[in-house]
Design a protein around this motif. Structure first.
Motif, PDB file in Angstrom:
ATOM      1  N   LEU A 182       0.856  -1.177   0.000  1.00  0.00           N
ATOM      2  CA  LEU A 182       0.000   0.000   0.000  1.00  0.00           C
ATOM      3  C   LEU A 182       0.896   1.232   0.000  1.00  0.00           C
ATOM      4  O   LEU A 182       1.726   1.410   0.892  1.00  0.00           O
ATOM      5  N   TYR A 183       0.742   2.061  -1.013  1.00  0.00           N
ATOM      6  CA  TYR A 183       1.467   3.324  -1.085  1.00  0.00           C
ATOM      7  C   TYR A 183       0.640   4.389  -0.377  1.00  0.00           C
ATOM      8  O   TYR A 183      -0.534   4.599  -0.709  1.00  0.00           O
ATOM      9  N   TRP A 184       1.267   5.054   0.604  1.00  0.00           N
ATOM     10  CA  TRP A 184       0.580   6.093   1.372  1.00  0.00           C
ATOM     11  C   TRP A 184       1.181   7.451   1.027  1.00  0.00           C
ATOM     12  O   TRP A 184       2.382   7.667   1.180  1.00  0.00           O
ATOM     13  N   LEU A 185       0.338   8.378   0.575  1.00  0.00           N
ATOM     14  CA  LEU A 185       0.780   9.721   0.210  1.00  0.00           C
ATOM     15  C   LEU A 185       0.303  10.706   1.268  1.00  0.00           C
ATOM     16  O   LEU A 185      -0.899  10.820   1.522  1.00  0.00           O
ATOM     17  N   SER A 186       1.238  11.415   1.867  1.00  0.00           N
ATOM     18  CA  SER A 186       0.913  12.321   2.961  1.00  0.00           C
ATOM     19  C   SER A 186       0.566  13.714   2.464  1.00  0.00           C
ATOM     20  O   SER A 186       0.706  14.034   1.286  1.00  0.00           O
ATOM     21  N   GLY A 187       0.139  14.563   3.405  1.00  0.00           N
ATOM     22  CA  GLY A 187      -0.394  15.871   3.074  1.00  0.00           C
ATOM     23  C   GLY A 187       0.599  17.010   3.256  1.00  0.00           C
ATOM     24  O   GLY A 187       1.786  16.811   3.522  1.00  0.00           O
ATOM     25  N   LEU A 188       0.096  18.219   3.133  1.00  0.00           N
ATOM     26  CA  LEU A 188       0.893  19.430   3.223  1.00  0.00           C
ATOM     27  C   LEU A 188       1.736  19.454   4.495  1.00  0.00           C
ATOM     28  O   LEU A 188       1.231  19.140   5.579  1.00  0.00           O
ATOM     29  N   THR A 189       2.973  19.850   4.353  1.00  0.00           N
ATOM     30  CA  THR A 189       3.974  20.011   5.421  1.00  0.00           C
ATOM     31  C   THR A 189       4.484  18.690   5.975  1.00  0.00           C
ATOM     32  O   THR A 189       5.393  18.691   6.808  1.00  0.00           O
ATOM     33  N   CYS A 190       3.965  17.558   5.543  1.00  0.00           N
ATOM     34  CA  CYS A 190       4.382  16.264   6.089  1.00  0.00           C
ATOM     35  C   CYS A 190       5.660  15.768   5.416  1.00  0.00           C
ATOM     36  O   CYS A 190       6.067  16.256   4.363  1.00  0.00           O
ATOM     37  N   THR A 191       6.265  14.759   6.043  1.00  0.00           N
ATOM     38  CA  THR A 191       7.376  14.027   5.455  1.00  0.00           C
ATOM     39  C   THR A 191       6.980  12.553   5.393  1.00  0.00           C
ATOM     40  O   THR A 191       5.820  12.189   5.617  1.00  0.00           O
ATOM     41  N   ASP A 192       7.946  11.684   5.150  1.00  0.00           N
ATOM     42  CA  ASP A 192       7.677  10.250   5.124  1.00  0.00           C
ATOM     43  C   ASP A 192       7.411   9.687   6.507  1.00  0.00           C
ATOM     44  O   ASP A 192       6.953   8.553   6.635  1.00  0.00           O
ATOM     45  N   GLU A 193       7.673  10.469   7.573  1.00  0.00           N
ATOM     46  CA  GLU A 193       7.581   9.926   8.929  1.00  0.00           C
ATOM     47  C   GLU A 193       6.240  10.148   9.611  1.00  0.00           C
ATOM     48  O   GLU A 193       5.951   9.490  10.615  1.00  0.00           O
ATOM     49  N   ASN A 194       5.412  11.062   9.124  1.00  0.00           N
ATOM     50  CA  ASN A 194       4.153  11.346   9.830  1.00  0.00           C
ATOM     51  C   ASN A 194       3.259  10.126   9.943  1.00  0.00           C
ATOM     52  O   ASN A 194       2.774   9.779  11.028  1.00  0.00           O
ATOM     53  N   PHE A 195       3.042   9.468   8.827  1.00  0.00           N
ATOM     54  CA  PHE A 195       2.142   8.313   8.825  1.00  0.00           C
ATOM     55  C   PHE A 195       2.727   7.163   9.631  1.00  0.00           C
ATOM     56  O   PHE A 195       2.026   6.514  10.411  1.00  0.00           O
ATOM     57  N   SER A 196       4.018   6.917   9.486  1.00  0.00           N
ATOM     58  CA  SER A 196       4.628   5.774  10.169  1.00  0.00           C
ATOM     59  C   SER A 196       4.585   5.948  11.676  1.00  0.00           C
ATOM     60  O   SER A 196       4.454   4.966  12.418  1.00  0.00           O
TER      61      SER A 196
END
Length: 289
Positions: free
Chosen positions: A51-65
């Motif tokens: 599953l590819y997760w695309l984050s929102g404004l101001t985020c990096t790769d670490e917010n979701f994780s």
């Protein structure tokens, strides 16, 4: 591409799987990029879907994780989580002249920019659709079965990429997506800056316009909180609902009473989204076996 193209930055054990952060040099974006991957324990023995997760404004790769709490269910289901950054970064990558949060660094909007000075680096559409999957499926125990999801600006990206590339994904979902960017302040600013004034070019990145004319859209799940401060002006969920009706798409678009735009909202429903995708990722694996 081979594993030598990736540099491992960190690795932690998580629910029997591995939470890993990588860097690499991106050809599409002409800069070094970072991204995070969760490999479930099943990846020790076989290639797993992602599953590819695309984050929102101001985020990096670490917010979701760090905030979504998705690894526990991903480990149970045997699904990898791929979490890219939200824009190109580094020396020489242009930013908004005023340092605004909704354009430039951290705000790539998952388009291929055509307007200078952004055209060289801001090609997040190509990066997500082509370069990153090619790199990861060659280097890691991933199958070619993919789903795509995201939040806010990343929800916009997930919808657009999934709708434009139904052969590459099994299903699409989104939290609080920007559904009709050609008609909202965030989208108008981003598209003007990245694509210029030719609004005919904007349409290829508008989920509501794409869905309204889609002939065979993928299964779609969207959650939108009714207490979201950006709803409805910036997110335009109503436009996506209308488009789904026009195309008779297999879409479930849910208004969740009292929820806002935060990761508390995402954490509340991420299990449902992962199980939604698993129905198509895992079933597709069984059908193709």
């Amino acid at each position: 591409m081979t594993i030598s193209a990736l540099t491992k930055v960190s690795e932690q054990l998580c629910f029997g799987g591995k939470q890993i952060r990588f860097t690499h040099t991106s050809t599409a974006l002409s800069c070094d990029m970072q991204f995070s991957v969760f490999l479930p324990p099943q990846a020790e023995k076989q290639a797993v879907p992602a599953l590819y997760w695309l984050s929102g404004l101001t985020c990096t790769d670490e917010n979701f994780s760090a905030k979504a709490g998705a690894q526990r269910i991903a480990a149970e289901l045997g699904i990898a989580l791929i979490m890219p950054d939200t824009s190109p970064r580094g020396d020489g990558v242009p930013d908004d002249a005023d340092g605004a949060y909704d354009f430039g660094l951290g705000a790539g909007f998952y388009v291929n920019a055509t307007r200078e000075p952004f055209a060289k680096h801001y090609r997040m559409y190509d990066y997500i659709v082509n370069e990153l999957p090619q790199l990861l499926e060659a280097a890691l125990p991933l199958s070619d079965k993919r789903a795509i999801s995201g939040h806010s600006m990343g929800g916009h990206g997930a919808l657009v990429i999934g709708l434009r590339n139904p052969q590459r994904y099994s299903s699409i979902s989104a939290f609080s997506p920007i559904c009709n960017p050609v008609n909202c302040p965030w989208g108008i600013k981003a598209f003007s800056g990245y694509l210029g004034d030719d609004k005919s070019q904007w349409k290829q990145y508008d989920a509501s316009l794409l869905l309204s004319s889609a002939e065979s859209p993928l299964p779609l799940l969207v959650d939108q909180g009714t207490a979201d401060s950006f709803y409805p002006e910036q997110l335009r969920t109503d436009s996506l609902i209308t488009a789904a009706k026009q195309s008779a798409a297999p879409a479930e678009i849910r208004l969740q009473a009292g929820y806002d735009h935060s990761y508390y909202f995402i954490a509340s429903f991420i299990e449902q989204h992962l199980r939604f995708h698993a129905k198509y990722l895992i079933d597709k694996i069984c059908r193709d076996a």
